[in-house]
Design an enzyme around this catalytic site. Structure first.
Site, PDB file in Angstrom:
ATOM      1  N   GLY A 188     -12.454 -15.305   5.891  1.00 54.25           N
ATOM      2  CA  GLY A 188     -13.724 -16.037   5.870  1.00 54.25           C
ATOM      3  C   GLY A 188     -13.517 -17.522   6.113  1.00 54.25           C
ATOM      4  O   GLY A 188     -12.557 -17.934   6.780  1.00 54.25           O
ATOM      5  N   ASP A 189     -14.401 -18.312   5.552  1.00 53.63           N
ATOM      6  CA  ASP A 189     -14.360 -19.766   5.746  1.00 53.63           C
ATOM      7  C   ASP A 189     -13.319 -20.450   4.857  1.00 53.63           C
ATOM      8  O   ASP A 189     -12.871 -21.560   5.150  1.00 53.63           O
ATOM      9  CB  ASP A 189     -15.737 -20.378   5.453  1.00 53.63           C
ATOM     10  N   GLY A 197     -18.990 -16.207   4.450  1.00 55.32           N
ATOM     11  CA  GLY A 197     -18.059 -17.003   5.234  1.00 55.32           C
ATOM     12  C   GLY A 197     -18.352 -17.107   6.721  1.00 55.32           C
ATOM     13  O   GLY A 197     -18.139 -18.161   7.322  1.00 55.32           O
ATOM     14  N   THR A 201     -15.723 -16.650  -5.674  1.00 55.42           N
ATOM     15  CA  THR A 201     -14.769 -17.548  -5.023  1.00 55.42           C
ATOM     16  C   THR A 201     -14.703 -18.843  -5.824  1.00 55.42           C
ATOM     17  O   THR A 201     -15.690 -19.240  -6.429  1.00 55.42           O
ATOM     18  CB  THR A 201     -15.292 -17.833  -3.605  1.00 55.42           C
ATOM     19  N   ARG A 231      -9.939  -9.369   8.140  1.00 58.63           N
ATOM     20  CA  ARG A 231     -10.989 -10.400   8.158  1.00 58.63           C
ATOM     21  C   ARG A 231     -10.645 -11.588   7.249  1.00 58.63           C
ATOM     22  O   ARG A 231     -10.227 -11.429   6.116  1.00 58.63           O
ATOM     23  CB  ARG A 231     -12.302  -9.756   7.689  1.00 58.63           C
TER      24      ARG A 231
HETATM   25  N1  ASP Z   1     -16.749 -17.687   1.390  1.00 58.69           N
HETATM   26  C1  ASP Z   1     -16.044 -16.506   0.961  1.00 58.69           C
HETATM   27  C2  ASP Z   1     -15.725 -15.643   2.171  1.00 58.69           C
HETATM   28  O1  ASP Z   1     -16.581 -15.483   3.025  1.00 58.69           O
HETATM   29  C3  ASP Z   1     -16.823 -15.680   0.003  1.00 58.69           C
HETATM   30  C4  ASP Z   1     -17.382 -16.383  -1.191  1.00 58.69           C
HETATM   31  O2  ASP Z   1     -17.592 -17.596  -1.185  1.00 58.69           O
HETATM   32  O3  ASP Z   1     -17.618 -15.697  -2.194  1.00 58.69           O
HETATM   33  O4  ASP Z   1     -14.660 -15.098   2.224  1.00 58.69           O
END
Ligand code: ASP
Length: 312
Positions: free
Chosen positions: A208-209, A232, A178, A206
């Site tokens: 994530g954060d 996340g 990411t 889904r």
């Molecule tokens: N935070 C990201 C998610 O959960 C994943 C990542 O940081 O690689 O989608």
């Protein structure tokens, strides 16, 4: 100290020196350098912090080595569903997209949501309908097909588990991440942006954060700019980015104290693996993680580029 500065990350996770080849390491670092160079060029010319973080993220989204844009990981159904967000610390405006599938640069779409719509977060097909009104570039499936990414999915598809793409212990050489950027411009304004393909094998739409303002991304000139990377679900529950801002705003923590509290204490207690980059309006920078490594880099006005991957 109030010089312009840009900090980027390319994901946190199980990144071990013992399993990284020098050639691969060079490529990862080049990707970080390209992002810093693009962001720094904006800042040097007196450009705004949001423009700088967007320019940096575009470089990383176009780079198949990182899990965003072109290099996005695959969902359980073999698709690429991308999330991105951006926030301006000057006026607290923000824009985000979740689950977009054919947008070349999701960060550009997040920026358009922030600047050109009355909304903060647009999801899936609706976000893509909005994109068509904003001259946003679309790409087909072939553009997003990166063989290593597809192999990552095949390794875990039937296990039912999701996986941070850079936490693949069996295939450590295939860790990508990411991406995120935070910037302080010459006018003293902060901005933060984050972009991702999420977690390999995710399903049911889904998110994530990354597209959640306050969890994966937050910026406020009065406190700090934060971009997160990690598992996340934990980052959403811990409201990581805003939590750091709150510790500074309400408890007078320094950026360093706040990052340490949230990443190394709170998240560790939760079991949340990952890290973040942060900048405050005085130009203090933090690049912290509780994982084995985090791809990261920083360029401050008049100083050399600083790059890192492992826990050094
Ligand atoms: N935070 C990201 C998610 O959960 C994943 C990542 O940081 O690689 O989608």
């Amino acid at each position: 100290m109030n010089k312009h500065c840009i900090v980027v990350h390319g994901g946190a996770g199980t990144i071990l020196k013992s399993t990284m080849s020098p050639e691969l390491e060079k490529l990862y670092k080049q990707g970080l350098m390209d992002a810093l160079t693009a962001g720094n060029a904006v800042l040097e010319q007196g450009g705004s912090a949001p423009d700088a973080v967007e320019a940096a993220i575009i470089q990383l989204e176009d780079n198949p080595m990182y899990n965003a844009g072109r290099g996005a990981v695959f969902t359980h159904d073999g698709k690429n569903e991308m999330d991105a967000s951006i926030m301006d610390g000057k006026d607290l405006t923000a824009g985000a997209v979740a689950g977009v599938t054919h947008i070349k640069n999701p960060i550009k779409l997040a920026r358009a949501v922030k600047d050109k719509s009355e909304f903060v977060l647009l999801c899936g097909p609706g976000a893509e309908t909005f994109a068509k009104t904003q001259n946003i570039v679309f790409e087909n499936d072939a553009y997003f097909y990166v063989q290593q990414r597809y192999d990552q999915l095949l390794q875990i598809r039937d296990s039912g588990a999701t996986q941070m793409d850079h936490s693949d212990k069996a295939q450590p050489q295939k860790k990508f991440g990411t991406v995120g950027a935070v910037a302080l411009d010459l006018h003293g304004n902060l901005a933060a942006a984050t972009s991702t393909g999420g977690m390999t094998n995710k399903q049911y739409g889904r998110a994530g954060d990354t597209p959640i303002i306050g969890a994966g991304t937050y910026a406020n000139n009065r406190t700090c700019a934060i971009s997160c990377t990690g598992h996340g679900e934990f980052f959403i529950r811990a409201v990581v980015a805003y939590d750091i801002s709150c510790l500074i705003e309400y408890k007078n923590y320094t950026l360093k104290q706040a990052c340490d509290e949230v990443v190394n204490k709170k998240l560790v207690k939760f079991g949340g693996e990952g890290g973040l980059i942060g900048l405050d309006a005085q130009g203090h920078a933090e690049l912290v993680f509780n994982s084995d490594g985090m791809y990261r880099g920083m360029k401050r006005a008049g100083e050399d580029f600083v790059l890192g991957i492992y826990r050094e």
